[in-house]
Design a protein around this motif. Structure first.
Motif, PDB file in Angstrom:
ATOM      1  N   ARG A 198      71.707 -18.070  -8.666  1.00 55.54           N
ATOM      2  CA  ARG A 198      71.778 -17.914  -7.664  1.00 55.54           C
ATOM      3  C   ARG A 198      70.267 -19.237  -6.623  1.00 55.54           C
ATOM      4  O   ARG A 198      70.051 -18.617  -5.835  1.00 55.54           O
ATOM      5  CB  ARG A 198      71.403 -16.843  -6.543  1.00 55.54           C
ATOM      6  CG  ARG A 198      72.489 -15.800  -6.857  1.00 55.54           C
ATOM      7  CD  ARG A 198      74.001 -15.636  -7.846  1.00 55.54           C
ATOM      8  NE  ARG A 198      74.783 -16.611  -5.903  1.00 55.54           N
ATOM      9  CZ  ARG A 198      75.219 -17.432  -6.096  1.00 55.54           C
ATOM     10  NH1 ARG A 198      75.999 -18.337  -7.414  1.00 55.54           N
ATOM     11  NH2 ARG A 198      76.136 -18.032  -4.938  1.00 55.54           N
ATOM     12  N   ALA A 218      73.442 -26.788  -6.495  1.00 58.19           N
ATOM     13  CA  ALA A 218      73.050 -26.527  -6.516  1.00 58.19           C
ATOM     14  C   ALA A 218      73.892 -26.390  -8.445  1.00 58.19           C
ATOM     15  O   ALA A 218      73.788 -27.862  -9.004  1.00 58.19           O
ATOM     16  CB  ALA A 218      73.964 -24.986  -6.464  1.00 58.19           C
ATOM     17  N   SER A 230      73.931 -24.367 -10.398  1.00 61.61           N
ATOM     18  CA  SER A 230      75.300 -22.874 -10.836  1.00 61.61           C
ATOM     19  C   SER A 230      76.213 -23.616 -11.912  1.00 61.61           C
ATOM     20  O   SER A 230      75.821 -22.961 -12.914  1.00 61.61           O
ATOM     21  CB  SER A 230      76.392 -22.652  -9.408  1.00 61.61           C
ATOM     22  OG  SER A 230      75.488 -22.059  -8.681  1.00 61.61           O
ATOM     23  N   LYS A 231      76.566 -25.434 -11.858  1.00 58.92           N
ATOM     24  CA  LYS A 231      77.946 -25.298 -12.097  1.00 58.92           C
ATOM     25  C   LYS A 231      77.590 -26.537 -13.179  1.00 58.92           C
ATOM     26  O   LYS A 231      77.776 -25.886 -14.787  1.00 58.92           O
ATOM     27  CB  LYS A 231      79.214 -26.085 -11.161  1.00 58.92           C
ATOM     28  CG  LYS A 231      79.137 -25.157 -10.309  1.00 58.92           C
ATOM     29  CD  LYS A 231      80.572 -24.005 -10.400  1.00 58.92           C
ATOM     30  CE  LYS A 231      80.074 -23.148  -9.365  1.00 58.92           C
ATOM     31  NZ  LYS A 231      81.833 -22.606  -9.086  1.00 58.92           N
ATOM     32  N   ASN A 258      87.107 -28.435  -5.934  1.00 56.47           N
ATOM     33  CA  ASN A 258      87.550 -27.176  -6.461  1.00 56.47           C
ATOM     34  C   ASN A 258      88.686 -26.788  -5.169  1.00 56.47           C
ATOM     35  O   ASN A 258      88.742 -26.617  -4.082  1.00 56.47           O
ATOM     36  CB  ASN A 258      86.413 -26.359  -6.325  1.00 56.47           C
ATOM     37  CG  ASN A 258      86.881 -24.927  -6.474  1.00 56.47           C
ATOM     38  OD1 ASN A 258      88.444 -23.972  -6.877  1.00 56.47           O
ATOM     39  ND2 ASN A 258      86.371 -24.437  -6.379  1.00 56.47           N
ATOM     40  N   ASP A 275      80.244 -31.677  -0.480  1.00 58.35           N
ATOM     41  CA  ASP A 275      79.432 -30.040  -1.270  1.00 58.35           C
ATOM     42  C   ASP A 275      79.761 -31.272  -2.909  1.00 58.35           C
ATOM     43  O   ASP A 275      80.834 -31.416  -3.497  1.00 58.35           O
ATOM     44  CB  ASP A 275      80.365 -28.679  -0.920  1.00 58.35           C
ATOM     45  CG  ASP A 275      80.189 -27.939  -2.038  1.00 58.35           C
ATOM     46  OD1 ASP A 275      79.826 -28.158  -3.203  1.00 58.35           O
ATOM     47  OD2 ASP A 275      80.915 -27.576  -1.228  1.00 58.35           O
ATOM     48  N   TYR A 282      84.953 -21.928   2.115  1.00 56.05           N
ATOM     49  CA  TYR A 282      85.024 -22.641   3.746  1.00 56.05           C
ATOM     50  C   TYR A 282      85.326 -22.398   4.775  1.00 56.05           C
ATOM     51  O   TYR A 282      84.617 -22.245   5.664  1.00 56.05           O
ATOM     52  CB  TYR A 282      85.078 -24.207   3.076  1.00 56.05           C
ATOM     53  CG  TYR A 282      84.567 -24.809   2.313  1.00 56.05           C
ATOM     54  CD1 TYR A 282      83.119 -25.121   2.513  1.00 56.05           C
ATOM     55  CD2 TYR A 282      85.686 -25.907   1.807  1.00 56.05           C
ATOM     56  CE1 TYR A 282      83.031 -25.970   1.320  1.00 56.05           C
ATOM     57  CE2 TYR A 282      85.319 -26.901   0.470  1.00 56.05           C
ATOM     58  CZ  TYR A 282      83.637 -26.704   0.139  1.00 56.05           C
ATOM     59  OH  TYR A 282      83.266 -27.814  -0.418  1.00 56.05           O
ATOM     60  N   ASN A 295      84.382 -32.291  -0.972  1.00 56.64           N
ATOM     61  CA  ASN A 295      84.088 -31.598  -2.302  1.00 56.64           C
ATOM     62  C   ASN A 295      85.013 -32.553  -3.279  1.00 56.64           C
ATOM     63  O   ASN A 295      85.843 -32.446  -3.374  1.00 56.64           O
ATOM     64  CB  ASN A 295      84.578 -30.268  -1.954  1.00 56.64           C
ATOM     65  CG  ASN A 295      84.439 -29.528  -2.989  1.00 56.64           C
ATOM     66  OD1 ASN A 295      85.691 -28.943  -4.100  1.00 56.64           O
ATOM     67  ND2 ASN A 295      83.635 -29.560  -3.819  1.00 56.64           N
ATOM     68  N   GLY A 334      74.920 -22.110  -3.633  1.00 58.31           N
ATOM     69  CA  GLY A 334      75.293 -23.433  -2.584  1.00 58.31           C
ATOM     70  C   GLY A 334      76.143 -22.385  -1.697  1.00 58.31           C
ATOM     71  O   GLY A 334      75.496 -22.727  -0.937  1.00 58.31           O
ATOM     72  N   LYS A 335      76.479 -21.262  -1.862  1.00 59.57           N
ATOM     73  CA  LYS A 335      77.095 -20.888  -0.923  1.00 59.57           C
ATOM     74  C   LYS A 335      76.580 -20.224   0.103  1.00 59.57           C
ATOM     75  O   LYS A 335      76.550 -20.502   1.174  1.00 59.57           O
ATOM     76  CB  LYS A 335      78.055 -19.051  -1.557  1.00 59.57           C
ATOM     77  CG  LYS A 335      78.813 -18.743  -0.984  1.00 59.57           C
ATOM     78  CD  LYS A 335      79.347 -17.236  -1.530  1.00 59.57           C
ATOM     79  CE  LYS A 335      80.603 -17.871  -2.797  1.00 59.57           C
ATOM     80  NZ  LYS A 335      81.504 -16.534  -2.909  1.00 59.57           N
ATOM     81  N   ILE A 391      79.071 -30.282  -5.573  1.00 62.47           N
ATOM     82  CA  ILE A 391      78.405 -29.233  -6.871  1.00 62.47           C
ATOM     83  C   ILE A 391      79.109 -29.406  -7.973  1.00 62.47           C
ATOM     84  O   ILE A 391      78.738 -29.024  -8.916  1.00 62.47           O
ATOM     85  CB  ILE A 391      79.163 -27.496  -6.305  1.00 62.47           C
ATOM     86  CG1 ILE A 391      77.636 -26.501  -6.801  1.00 62.47           C
ATOM     87  CG2 ILE A 391      80.413 -27.041  -6.201  1.00 62.47           C
ATOM     88  CD1 ILE A 391      77.541 -25.326  -6.408  1.00 62.47           C
ATOM     89  N   TYR A 392      80.452 -30.333  -8.118  1.00 63.55           N
ATOM     90  CA  TYR A 392      80.651 -30.737  -9.591  1.00 63.55           C
ATOM     91  C   TYR A 392      80.596 -32.043 -10.086  1.00 63.55           C
ATOM     92  O   TYR A 392      81.236 -32.223 -10.675  1.00 63.55           O
ATOM     93  CB  TYR A 392      82.798 -30.445  -9.241  1.00 63.55           C
ATOM     94  CG  TYR A 392      83.001 -28.983  -9.230  1.00 63.55           C
ATOM     95  CD1 TYR A 392      82.638 -27.758  -9.819  1.00 63.55           C
ATOM     96  CD2 TYR A 392      83.341 -28.576  -8.269  1.00 63.55           C
ATOM     97  CE1 TYR A 392      83.489 -26.979 -10.014  1.00 63.55           C
ATOM     98  CE2 TYR A 392      83.880 -26.944  -7.642  1.00 63.55           C
ATOM     99  CZ  TYR A 392      83.503 -26.512  -8.781  1.00 63.55           C
ATOM    100  OH  TYR A 392      83.693 -25.030  -8.734  1.00 63.55           O
ATOM    101  N   TRP A 449      88.043 -25.399  -1.082  1.00 57.39           N
ATOM    102  CA  TRP A 449      87.881 -23.926  -1.612  1.00 57.39           C
ATOM    103  C   TRP A 449      87.492 -22.686  -0.584  1.00 57.39           C
ATOM    104  O   TRP A 449      87.523 -22.781   0.499  1.00 57.39           O
ATOM    105  CB  TRP A 449      86.280 -24.638  -1.956  1.00 57.39           C
ATOM    106  CG  TRP A 449      85.571 -22.959  -2.513  1.00 57.39           C
ATOM    107  CD1 TRP A 449      85.421 -22.115  -3.750  1.00 57.39           C
ATOM    108  CD2 TRP A 449      83.773 -22.816  -2.235  1.00 57.39           C
ATOM    109  NE1 TRP A 449      84.536 -21.772  -4.333  1.00 57.39           N
ATOM    110  CE2 TRP A 449      83.937 -21.915  -3.025  1.00 57.39           C
ATOM    111  CE3 TRP A 449      82.969 -23.076  -1.118  1.00 57.39           C
ATOM    112  CZ2 TRP A 449      82.715 -20.710  -3.041  1.00 57.39           C
ATOM    113  CZ3 TRP A 449      82.037 -22.475  -1.242  1.00 57.39           C
ATOM    114  CH2 TRP A 449      81.639 -21.649  -1.770  1.00 57.39           C
TER     115      TRP A 449
HETATM  116  C1  PLP Z   1      83.429 -25.707  -4.350  1.00 59.82           C
HETATM  117  C2  PLP Z   1      82.257 -24.935  -4.336  1.00 59.82           C
HETATM  118  N1  PLP Z   1      81.603 -25.210  -3.338  1.00 59.82           N
HETATM  119  C3  PLP Z   1      80.392 -24.860  -3.451  1.00 59.82           C
HETATM  120  C4  PLP Z   1      80.335 -23.303  -4.253  1.00 59.82           C
HETATM  121  C5  PLP Z   1      79.389 -21.848  -4.256  1.00 59.82           C
HETATM  122  O1  PLP Z   1      78.732 -21.882  -5.500  1.00 59.82           O
HETATM  123  P1  PLP Z   1      77.178 -20.827  -5.841  1.00 59.82           P
HETATM  124  O2  PLP Z   1      77.390 -20.414  -4.356  1.00 59.82           O
HETATM  125  O3  PLP Z   1      77.542 -20.232  -6.799  1.00 59.82           O
HETATM  126  O4  PLP Z   1      75.745 -21.992  -6.289  1.00 59.82           O
HETATM  127  C6  PLP Z   1      81.225 -23.348  -5.651  1.00 59.82           C
HETATM  128  C7  PLP Z   1      81.923 -21.999  -6.104  1.00 59.82           C
HETATM  129  O5  PLP Z   1      82.547 -21.497  -6.774  1.00 59.82           O
HETATM  130  C8  PLP Z   1      82.332 -23.920  -5.091  1.00 59.82           C
HETATM  131  O6  PLP Z   1      83.001 -24.289  -5.870  1.00 59.82           O
END
Ligand code: PLP
Length: 393
Positions: free
Chosen positions: A244, A233, A235-236, A173, A201, A127, A169, A99-100, A203-204, A124
């Motif tokens: 990645r 992503a 990821s979480k 986070n 975003d 950003y 978001n 996601g980053k 992601i959660y 987060w």
């Molecule tokens: C709010 C938020 N966005 C994006 C990401 C990016 O996640 P990743 O690059 O691990 O997929 C994170 C990771 O901590 C996050 O907390």
């Protein structure tokens, strides 16, 4: 050495730095309690690992198209359709290295020097730095007096001629707070009228508690699709942080520009990791629900512990994600001038009580700390007992 102004203006990621420091102390034999982690503590599900092994056995070890394999982009399009009822073509989707990286490519493609992006605070950590790396200007808007919820009034009062858009978001986070559907709808309508962009975003999105409902700008209706860029992503959601794999869906021109940028930097995201992500997206949410339920138990335990035992640390109740953002301003008073900032408090916790937490200043609010509950309940219990002791001045 003379470095570029951009490189010199960027901070390293505080969350990664604290996790690395805690890991190092652990390796030295110290009994560290880690509340710093930004990743689930569950193993990646076996069926996802098997899909990667299978991909390797089949020889999927070469380049793929820059924006990712077709099957994965189709699975992402299916997800958008079933979750938000919005259709995307392959050309409106790009898979990146987490996601980053998705956000990095997105802001590189969107921003000119001096363009502004509004960021609800606390935010987060990455950003601001990613936007600065793209020559943009992060405009930080404090939401702490509104229950950590951003709204249209805050957007309007921070708008300038340079504004290109805003980040949402939710759940966030570091607070875990969900924005209200009404606020997202009003913002989406406004953004459309003004020709701005909502960067959502999400992601959660699958880690939400108490049967609360996720809502994002795409769910407002098809009419805001062209003004929305969705970043997500695996990821979480599936505990796949090391794979990645992140993805972006948005207007064709923007995705095409991101594709050009990616083609000149990383090329495609790792081929066999894409097959893992494909298995994840096609495999349903049983694992995610198990993980979410576990996170909810831990969150409830922590909130109850703070309520009963630690009066000077006041947690924000998270609706989702796996963090507790807690107000420590009373600790400043009670410490008799020994502790005056979130960094000092986190240094004190780590040095004296071997507890790793992230200072709120890194998320834009120095009166808070962030405690991740991506750790077993036993570890959490021990950590909370140590914090209780630490604040008994
Ligand atoms: C709010 C938020 N966005 C994006 C990401 C990016 O996640 P990743 O690059 O691990 O997929 C994170 C990771 O901590 C996050 O907390």
């Amino acid at each position: 050495m003379k470095l570029s102004c951009r490189a010199s203006s960027i901070k390293p990621s505080a969350t990664l730095a604290i996790t690395a420091k805690a890991k190092k102390l652990k390796a030295e034999g110290k009994n560290i309690i880690g509340f710093g982690a930004g990743e689930p503590d569950f193993d990646t599900p076996g069926y996802i690992k098997n899909a990667v092994k299978d991909a390797l056995d089949k020889g999927y070890t070469k380049y793929t198209p820059v924006s990712g394999i077709e099957e994965l982009k189709s699975a992402i399009a299916d997800k958008f359709l079933s979750d938000y009822n919005v259709g995307y073509e392959q050309s409106e989707i790009i898979v990146s290295c987490g996601g980053k990286h998705s956000l990095y490519n997105l802001f590189s493609a969107l921003l000119n020097e001096g363009d502004e992006i509004i960021i609800p605070s606390p935010y987060w950590v990455s950003y601001t730095e990613i936007i600065k790396l793209s020559g943009g200007v992060p405009v930080i808007v404090d939401t702490s007096r509104n229950g950590f919820k951003f709204n249209l009034r805050m957007l309007e009062s921070n708008l300038t001629k340079k504004t290109r858009g805003l980040i949402i978001n939710s759940p966030s986070n570091p607070t875990g707070v969900l924005m209200d559907e009404k606020d997202i709808t009003q913002i989406a309508d406004f953004v459309k009228k003004k020709g701005l962009y909502i960067i959502t975003d999400d992601i959660y999105e699958k880690i939400i508690f108490d049967d609360k409902k996720f809502f994002n700008a795409l769910m407002v209706g098809k009419e805001v699709k062209e003004n929305t860029v969705a970043v997500n992503a695996v990821s979480k959601t599936y505990s796949m942080t090391g794979f990645r794999i992140g993805y972006t869906a948005g207007p064709k021109d923007l995705i095409s520009a991101m594709n050009n940028i990616q083609s000149q930097s990383t090329s495609n995201p790792t081929t066999f990791a894409q097959y893992g992500a494909l298995a994840a997206l096609k495999g349903g949410y049983d694992f995610t629900v198990m993980m979410r339920n576990e996170f909810q138990k831990r969150r409830d335990y922590m909130l109850d512990f703070f309520d009963k035992n630690i009066k000077s640390v006041i947690p924000v109740k998270p609706d989702g994600a796996f963090y507790i953002f807690a107000d420590i301003s009373k600790v400043f008073d009670e410490s008799g001038n020994k502790i005056n900032s979130s960094t000092e408090f986190c240094d004190y916790l780590l040095d004296k009580y071997l507890v790793a937490a992230v200072p709120g200043i890194e998320f834009g609010n120095d009166n808070f700390i962030r405690l991740s509950f991506a750790a077993s309940l036993d570890v959490i219990k021990e950590g909370l007992n140590r914090i209780k002791e630490a604040v008994s001045f």
